[in-house]
Design a protein around this motif. Structure first.
Motif, PDB file in Angstrom:
ATOM      1  N   ASN A   1       0.861  -1.348   0.006  1.00 34.49           N
ATOM      2  CA  ASN A   1       0.038  -0.031  -0.100  1.00 34.49           C
ATOM      3  C   ASN A   1       0.888   1.055  -0.235  1.00 34.49           C
ATOM      4  O   ASN A   1       0.601   1.441   0.965  1.00 34.49           O
ATOM      5  N   PRO A   2       1.560   1.434  -0.954  1.00 30.68           N
ATOM      6  CA  PRO A   2       2.988   3.059  -1.075  1.00 30.68           C
ATOM      7  C   PRO A   2       1.275   4.022  -1.401  1.00 30.68           C
ATOM      8  O   PRO A   2       0.552   3.672  -1.470  1.00 30.68           O
ATOM      9  N   LEU A   3       2.055   5.092  -1.188  1.00 32.82           N
ATOM     10  CA  LEU A   3       1.813   6.345  -1.539  1.00 32.82           C
ATOM     11  C   LEU A   3       1.281   6.847  -2.399  1.00 32.82           C
ATOM     12  O   LEU A   3       2.059   6.903  -3.443  1.00 32.82           O
ATOM     13  N   THR A   4      -0.189   6.784  -3.417  1.00 35.91           N
ATOM     14  CA  THR A   4       0.017   7.264  -4.711  1.00 35.91           C
ATOM     15  C   THR A   4      -1.333   7.974  -4.741  1.00 35.91           C
ATOM     16  O   THR A   4      -1.969   7.680  -3.610  1.00 35.91           O
ATOM     17  N   ILE A   5      -1.867   8.505  -5.620  1.00 31.68           N
ATOM     18  CA  ILE A   5      -2.879   9.169  -5.926  1.00 31.68           C
ATOM     19  C   ILE A   5      -3.889   8.340  -6.478  1.00 31.68           C
ATOM     20  O   ILE A   5      -3.730   7.771  -7.484  1.00 31.68           O
ATOM     21  N   ALA A   6      -5.644   8.543  -5.745  1.00 37.02           N
ATOM     22  CA  ALA A   6      -6.316   6.994  -5.905  1.00 37.02           C
ATOM     23  C   ALA A   6      -7.088   7.779  -7.722  1.00 37.02           C
ATOM     24  O   ALA A   6      -6.676   9.019  -7.442  1.00 37.02           O
ATOM     25  N   LYS A   7      -7.480   7.514  -8.354  1.00 29.35           N
ATOM     26  CA  LYS A   7      -7.271   7.713  -9.669  1.00 29.35           C
ATOM     27  C   LYS A   7      -8.904   9.366  -9.730  1.00 29.35           C
ATOM     28  O   LYS A   7      -8.642   9.432 -10.535  1.00 29.35           O
ATOM     29  N   ASP A   8      -9.961   8.597  -8.814  1.00 29.19           N
ATOM     30  CA  ASP A   8     -10.623   9.790  -8.982  1.00 29.19           C
ATOM     31  C   ASP A   8     -10.516  10.819  -7.980  1.00 29.19           C
ATOM     32  O   ASP A   8     -11.875  11.348  -7.428  1.00 29.19           O
ATOM     33  N   ALA A   9      -9.088  10.827  -7.626  1.00 34.03           N
ATOM     34  CA  ALA A   9      -8.749  11.963  -6.523  1.00 34.03           C
ATOM     35  C   ALA A   9      -8.664  13.477  -6.734  1.00 34.03           C
ATOM     36  O   ALA A   9      -8.264  13.657  -8.337  1.00 34.03           O
ATOM     37  N   THR A  10      -9.131  14.158  -6.086  1.00 39.39           N
ATOM     38  CA  THR A  10      -9.032  15.471  -6.424  1.00 39.39           C
ATOM     39  C   THR A  10      -7.363  16.000  -6.099  1.00 39.39           C
ATOM     40  O   THR A  10      -7.617  16.073  -4.557  1.00 39.39           O
ATOM     41  N   ILE A  11      -6.426  16.893  -7.036  1.00 42.75           N
ATOM     42  CA  ILE A  11      -5.152  16.623  -6.184  1.00 42.75           C
ATOM     43  C   ILE A  11      -5.273  17.979  -5.318  1.00 42.75           C
ATOM     44  O   ILE A  11      -5.701  19.436  -6.761  1.00 42.75           O
ATOM     45  N   ILE A  12      -4.884  18.809  -4.837  1.00 43.88           N
ATOM     46  CA  ILE A  12      -4.533  20.060  -4.656  1.00 43.88           C
ATOM     47  C   ILE A  12      -3.621  20.639  -4.266  1.00 43.88           C
ATOM     48  O   ILE A  12      -2.743  20.179  -3.338  1.00 43.88           O
ATOM     49  N   ASP A  13      -2.647  21.307  -4.813  1.00 46.45           N
ATOM     50  CA  ASP A  13      -0.933  21.509  -4.163  1.00 46.45           C
ATOM     51  C   ASP A  13      -1.524  22.952  -3.094  1.00 46.45           C
ATOM     52  O   ASP A  13      -2.151  24.047  -3.416  1.00 46.45           O
ATOM     53  N   THR A  14      -0.620  22.673  -1.268  1.00 47.53           N
ATOM     54  CA  THR A  14      -1.228  23.580  -0.656  1.00 47.53           C
ATOM     55  C   THR A  14      -0.084  24.212  -0.422  1.00 47.53           C
ATOM     56  O   THR A  14      -0.095  25.405   0.084  1.00 47.53           O
ATOM     57  N   SER A  15       1.116  24.703  -1.426  1.00 48.02           N
ATOM     58  CA  SER A  15       2.403  24.904  -1.218  1.00 48.02           C
ATOM     59  C   SER A  15       2.436  26.710  -1.095  1.00 48.02           C
ATOM     60  O   SER A  15       2.477  27.379  -0.398  1.00 48.02           O
TER      61      SER A  15
END
Length: 230
Positions: free
Chosen positions: A196-210
């Motif tokens: 279970n590595p850290l990966t992005i779910a296909k249906d996830a919303t990516i938010i760059d908080t920088s």
């Protein structure tokens, strides 16, 4: 491991991302605003790490760690909406927040038996719905049918600055270059572990908080969730 049996219509929010992306802080705020239960899965791994540290469990010996799990009882309790984590009846919420235990947590999180035990607990909590859960495999593994899946990210430089600021506020001395290396190493470890590595779910919303404030991130997630459940 059994699949989660949570009703698909039960609301829940899964927040994943690397160290320093703001997951825990944002998840707590979102849960409070929505009146949901906040579940800090990282605290669970830290608790297993704390037990192993206090009982000299050899983390290189998977069988020894698996055996130790038989003597570990973890409970989450909430006081005025604040999560407290208990190890065998003792509140260890503060004890798990030191760097040494974070390092133990990272190592035990790569062990299958540990993940199986803790994911089972996490799924039991999620079965009741109305949770905001953060971690590194929440949307991809723990509650893959969450109504909203968020992947928070930020540049290494920003995450390093955040960590240094936290340490500075606590009066803890640090070397910025060391902090940056620790973050990069943790990223590599989490993204490349076999289980279970850290990966992005296909249906996830990516938010760059920088370049975002905590409040802006919170507001974005709440709006995304409301859009999902309408």
């Amino acid at each position: 491991m059994e699949e989660i049996k949570m009703n698909e219509k039960n609301p829940s929010i899964a927040i994943d991302g690397p160290a320093g992306s703001g997951k825990s802080t944002v998840a707590r705020l979102v849960a409070k605003k929505l009146g949901f239960v906040y579940v800090d899965t990282g605290a669970m791994y830290r608790t297993v790490g704390l037990y192993c540290a206090e009982n000299a469990v050899n983390l290189e010996n998977i069988d020894e760690v698996a055996k130790a799990l038989e003597d570990i009882n973890i409970e989450l309790k909430y006081d005025d909406g604040v999560q407290h984590i208990y190890l065998n009846g003792k509140d260890v919420s503060s004890a798990i927040r030191v760097q040494r235990i974070a390092e133990y947590a990272s190592k035990v999180a790569a062990i299958g038996a540990v993940r199986e035990k803790l994911v089972e607990i996490q799924r039991e909590i999620a079965e009741n719905g109305k949770v905001v859960m953060d971690g590194r495999d929440i949307g991809t593994n723990v509650i893959p049918n969450a109504k909203a899946k968020i992947y928070l990210d930020a540049s290494v430089e920003v995450r390093t600055e955040r960590r240094c600021h936290e340490l500075e506020e606590k009066g803890i001395s640090f070397d910025k270059n060391v902090i940056r290396k620790e973050i990069v190493d943790r990223d590599n470890f989490d993204k490349n572990r076999k289980i279970n590595p850290l990966t992005i779910a296909k249906d996830a919303t990516i938010i760059d908080t920088s370049s975002m404030t905590i409040e802006e991130v919170e507001d974005r997630i709440v709006k995304l969730f409301i859009g999902e459940v309408i």
